[in-house]
Design a protein around this motif. Sequence first.
Motif, PDB file in Angstrom:
ATOM      1  N   GLU A 293       0.817  -1.226   0.000  1.00 26.99           N
ATOM      2  CA  GLU A 293       0.000   0.000   0.000  1.00 26.99           C
ATOM      3  C   GLU A 293       0.847   1.271   0.000  1.00 26.99           C
ATOM      4  OE1 GLU A 293      -3.143   1.292  -0.271  1.00 26.99           O
ATOM      5  OE2 GLU A 293      -3.613  -0.694  -1.034  1.00 26.99           O
ATOM      6  N   CYS A 294       2.056   1.207   0.608  1.00 32.94           N
ATOM      7  CA  CYS A 294       2.874   2.429   0.681  1.00 32.94           C
ATOM      8  C   CYS A 294       3.254   2.919  -0.718  1.00 32.94           C
ATOM      9  CB  CYS A 294       4.105   2.211   1.550  1.00 32.94           C
ATOM     10  SG  CYS A 294       5.103   0.842   1.029  1.00 32.94           S
ATOM     11  N   PHE A 295       3.277   2.023  -1.710  1.00 32.51           N
ATOM     12  CA  PHE A 295       3.596   2.476  -3.067  1.00 32.51           C
ATOM     13  C   PHE A 295       2.473   3.352  -3.631  1.00 32.51           C
ATOM     14  CE2 PHE A 295       6.426  -1.248  -2.752  1.00 32.51           C
ATOM     15  CZ  PHE A 295       7.617  -0.647  -3.145  1.00 32.51           C
ATOM     16  N   ARG A 296       1.231   3.129  -3.149  1.00 34.05           N
ATOM     17  CA  ARG A 296       0.107   3.965  -3.609  1.00 34.05           C
ATOM     18  C   ARG A 296       0.357   5.425  -3.194  1.00 34.05           C
ATOM     19  NH1 ARG A 296      -4.934   2.438  -4.961  1.00 34.05           N
ATOM     20  NH2 ARG A 296      -4.852   0.448  -3.861  1.00 34.05           N
ATOM     21  N   SER A 297       0.743   5.585  -1.906  1.00 32.36           N
ATOM     22  CA  SER A 297       0.994   6.949  -1.420  1.00 32.36           C
ATOM     23  C   SER A 297       2.176   7.555  -2.159  1.00 32.36           C
ATOM     24  CB  SER A 297       1.323   6.951   0.072  1.00 32.36           C
ATOM     25  OG  SER A 297       0.547   6.025   0.740  1.00 32.36           O
ATOM     26  N   ALA A 298       3.224   6.740  -2.396  1.00 37.98           N
ATOM     27  CA  ALA A 298       4.405   7.279  -3.083  1.00 37.98           C
ATOM     28  C   ALA A 298       4.023   7.772  -4.476  1.00 37.98           C
ATOM     29  CB  ALA A 298       5.489   6.211  -3.168  1.00 37.98           C
ATOM     30  N   ILE A 299       3.246   6.981  -5.188  1.00 41.68           N
ATOM     31  CA  ILE A 299       2.859   7.373  -6.553  1.00 41.68           C
ATOM     32  C   ILE A 299       2.008   8.645  -6.508  1.00 41.68           C
ATOM     33  CG2 ILE A 299       1.411   6.656  -8.513  1.00 41.68           C
ATOM     34  CD1 ILE A 299       2.552   3.786  -8.015  1.00 41.68           C
ATOM     35  N   ALA A 300       1.086   8.713  -5.542  1.00 46.86           N
ATOM     36  CA  ALA A 300       0.225   9.900  -5.433  1.00 46.86           C
ATOM     37  C   ALA A 300       1.089  11.144  -5.202  1.00 46.86           C
ATOM     38  CB  ALA A 300      -0.774   9.715  -4.289  1.00 46.86           C
ATOM     39  N   ARG A 301       2.051  11.029  -4.288  1.00 45.32           N
ATOM     40  CA  ARG A 301       2.866  12.211  -3.963  1.00 45.32           C
ATOM     41  C   ARG A 301       3.801  12.590  -5.107  1.00 45.32           C
ATOM     42  NH1 ARG A 301       3.963  11.153   2.532  1.00 45.32           N
ATOM     43  NH2 ARG A 301       1.803  10.581   2.911  1.00 45.32           N
ATOM     44  N   LEU A 302       4.393  11.597  -5.750  1.00 41.08           N
ATOM     45  CA  LEU A 302       5.343  11.929  -6.823  1.00 41.08           C
ATOM     46  C   LEU A 302       4.632  12.463  -8.070  1.00 41.08           C
ATOM     47  CD1 LEU A 302       7.376  10.606  -4.885  1.00 41.08           C
ATOM     48  CD2 LEU A 302       8.537   9.721  -6.879  1.00 41.08           C
ATOM     49  N   VAL A 303       3.471  11.891  -8.393  1.00 38.98           N
ATOM     50  CA  VAL A 303       2.738  12.437  -9.551  1.00 38.98           C
ATOM     51  C   VAL A 303       2.281  13.864  -9.224  1.00 38.98           C
ATOM     52  CG1 VAL A 303       0.660  12.202 -10.985  1.00 38.98           C
ATOM     53  CG2 VAL A 303       2.062  10.190 -10.493  1.00 38.98           C
ATOM     54  N   GLY A 304       1.884  14.099  -7.963  1.00 34.84           N
ATOM     55  CA  GLY A 304       1.519  15.459  -7.546  1.00 34.84           C
ATOM     56  C   GLY A 304       2.690  16.415  -7.770  1.00 34.84           C
ATOM     57  N   GLN A 305       3.883  15.964  -7.414  1.00 36.40           N
ATOM     58  CA  GLN A 305       5.078  16.799  -7.588  1.00 36.40           C
ATOM     59  C   GLN A 305       5.372  17.018  -9.079  1.00 36.40           C
ATOM     60  OE1 GLN A 305       6.915  18.346  -5.163  1.00 36.40           O
ATOM     61  NE2 GLN A 305       8.126  19.284  -6.805  1.00 36.40           N
ATOM     62  N   MET A 306       5.136  15.996  -9.886  1.00 34.33           N
ATOM     63  CA  MET A 306       5.360  16.158 -11.334  1.00 34.33           C
ATOM     64  C   MET A 306       4.400  17.217 -11.890  1.00 34.33           C
ATOM     65  SD  MET A 306       5.783  12.152 -12.218  1.00 34.33           S
ATOM     66  CE  MET A 306       6.987  11.722 -13.437  1.00 34.33           C
ATOM     67  N   ALA A 307       3.186  17.243 -11.338  1.00 38.70           N
ATOM     68  CA  ALA A 307       2.214  18.251 -11.788  1.00 38.70           C
ATOM     69  C   ALA A 307       2.668  19.650 -11.380  1.00 38.70           C
ATOM     70  CB  ALA A 307       0.828  17.922 -11.218  1.00 38.70           C
TER      71      ALA A 307
ATOM     72  N   VAL B 106       7.250  21.867 -17.925  1.00 36.03           N
ATOM     73  CA  VAL B 106       7.937  20.653 -18.396  1.00 36.03           C
ATOM     74  C   VAL B 106       7.139  19.429 -17.936  1.00 36.03           C
ATOM     75  CG1 VAL B 106      10.026  19.250 -18.094  1.00 36.03           C
ATOM     76  CG2 VAL B 106      10.201  21.727 -18.312  1.00 36.03           C
ATOM     77  N   ILE B 107       6.932  18.487 -18.835  1.00 29.66           N
ATOM     78  CA  ILE B 107       6.214  17.262 -18.452  1.00 29.66           C
ATOM     79  C   ILE B 107       7.223  16.125 -18.306  1.00 29.66           C
ATOM     80  CG2 ILE B 107       4.517  15.543 -19.175  1.00 29.66           C
ATOM     81  CD1 ILE B 107       2.931  17.784 -20.440  1.00 29.66           C
ATOM     82  N   LEU B 108       7.384  15.637 -17.072  1.00 29.09           N
ATOM     83  CA  LEU B 108       8.311  14.524 -16.831  1.00 29.09           C
ATOM     84  C   LEU B 108       7.622  13.224 -17.237  1.00 29.09           C
ATOM     85  CD1 LEU B 108       9.873  15.551 -13.398  1.00 29.09           C
ATOM     86  CD2 LEU B 108      10.463  16.261 -15.716  1.00 29.09           C
ATOM     87  N   THR B 109       8.407  12.335 -17.843  1.00 23.54           N
ATOM     88  CA  THR B 109       7.789  11.136 -18.429  1.00 23.54           C
ATOM     89  C   THR B 109       8.130   9.848 -17.678  1.00 23.54           C
ATOM     90  OG1 THR B 109       9.705  11.034 -19.890  1.00 23.54           O
ATOM     91  CG2 THR B 109       7.701  12.076 -20.777  1.00 23.54           C
ATOM     92  N   THR B 110       9.024   9.922 -16.694  1.00 21.70           N
ATOM     93  CA  THR B 110       9.453   8.697 -15.999  1.00 21.70           C
ATOM     94  C   THR B 110       9.191   8.806 -14.507  1.00 21.70           C
ATOM     95  OG1 THR B 110      11.239   8.466 -17.622  1.00 21.70           O
ATOM     96  CG2 THR B 110      11.423   7.153 -15.629  1.00 21.70           C
ATOM     97  N   LEU B 111       8.639   7.746 -13.949  1.00 19.66           N
ATOM     98  CA  LEU B 111       8.421   7.691 -12.502  1.00 19.66           C
ATOM     99  C   LEU B 111       9.014   6.378 -11.992  1.00 19.66           C
ATOM    100  CD1 LEU B 111       7.287   8.568  -9.843  1.00 19.66           C
ATOM    101  CD2 LEU B 111       5.028   7.813 -10.558  1.00 19.66           C
ATOM    102  N   ASP B 112      10.134   6.515 -11.287  1.00 16.87           N
ATOM    103  CA  ASP B 112      10.858   5.341 -10.782  1.00 16.87           C
ATOM    104  C   ASP B 112      10.507   5.173  -9.312  1.00 16.87           C
ATOM    105  OD1 ASP B 112      12.798   3.587  -9.783  1.00 16.87           O
ATOM    106  OD2 ASP B 112      14.345   4.289 -11.174  1.00 16.87           O
TER     107      ASP B 112
END
Length: 447
Positions: free
Chosen positions: A229-243, A251-257
């Motif tokens: 489940e912690c990966f869900r929060s990580a993805i939410a926060r990192l995509v938020g930061q990409m926005a 700039v639109i970042l295309t990679t999320l590691d």
Amino acid sequence: MTLLDIFPSLRTTMTPRLDPALWPVTTSHDDRGRISIGGVALDDIADQYGTPTYVLDEADVRHRCRTYRAAFPEAEIAYAGKALLIRAVADWITREGLSLDVCSAGELAIALSAGVDPRRIILHGNAKSATELRTAVDAGVGRIVVDSLTEIRLLASVAPRRQKVMIRVTPGIDIHGHHAVTTGVDDQKFGFPLSHNQTGEAARLVLEQPNLQLVGLHCHLGSQIADVECFRSAIARLVGQMAYIRSDHGVILTTLDIGGGHAVPYRPGDPQTDPAELAALVDDALDEACARNRFPRPQIVLEPGRAVVARAGVTLYRVVSIKTIPGGRTFVSVDGGMSDNPRVALYGARYDAAVANRHPTGRHTPMTVVGRFCEAGDILAVDVSLPVDLHPGDVIAVPCTGAYHHSLASSYNGVGRPPIVAVRNGNVRELVRRESVADLMGREIGI
Ligand SMILES: Cc1ncc(COP(=O)(O)O)c(C=O)c1O
């Protein structure tokens, strides 16, 4: 009614079965009751190569790679070489379609000498030297994960051509694991916290460098993560930061590691990460986060290390002596220990162990397998069930030792590091030779 119901005494006399969750996929017993892996009896390997020896099942490594590729057909799987990087492993994982994450010039050299395409290599590290950065850019490494403002400036000063970069972010997520492997929280040495706009500042600095191309964000939450489940929060926060980066800089970042850290079982009953379950969660989390931020779906990168190689590895030791302390434990001393497996002393890791050279007949009782090194904490496996007729000369096999064993090994007490042998289809071949006293003496150049 089973035989055990009719003869309850069989419960104590039968050989405990090896737990398939812990042992390599090709594990079996031969007609003499010896454990064999990849069609080779471990007892024969101990005779031929001595002990301790790391045994690696090529089929198991390839099986794990295929499992990841099947679960994540669209993601990039970058094997984290810090778990175990030798040329053979670099070769197997790239042939199975994985890319590779390295964290030093040494790991990079191993990868390149195995023929890994540098464009498929990601370089990590919180303290890369100027020489390491220059070596990486000269080699044409695909992406470099930057970890500090100083490093961004340094990289910009050494990159002769446009270099792809990801920013390492600490998303403020605690996996509640061992503190030494909890890397997603803000207050530790890796990356840029999301708080106080530190990641935003790093993005601005990268974007100001004409020879750096910011392609994505990276995080690694920690190790042995069984609750995904912690990966869900990580993805939410990192995509938020990409926005945010999109709105601040256009700039639109295309990679999320999202790093690695997937759990493997070391003892029967330990939890493990199921790649298919993780894939479903990642997909779902991306849908949610991208819809919320109206952000285009980035390419996902995962960096499993342990989950690719841990279960392929078994370490062989020979029993040297057995001692029962009156009113205390039975200690089985073997000829290896904390120099080939420092994980028990470092992280309090727990292991299983089994007799490998014969049918372990007779009653079993809890014993503690300890090493030969001059530390009371030199323990390999606590309270494992071993036969009461165990004796010096028997071969003990410890499963799940493919990750962070060879790579963390030392020559403590002047004991050379063990060899690595690979098994496959009934054949055994030596990949790394044993470190000899001559090797140790060879580094002594002064008095
Ligand atoms: C950046 C990064 N990626 C991936 C990994 C691999 O972790 P694991 O072997 O637990 O999957 C690590 C481990 O420390 C790491 O630091």
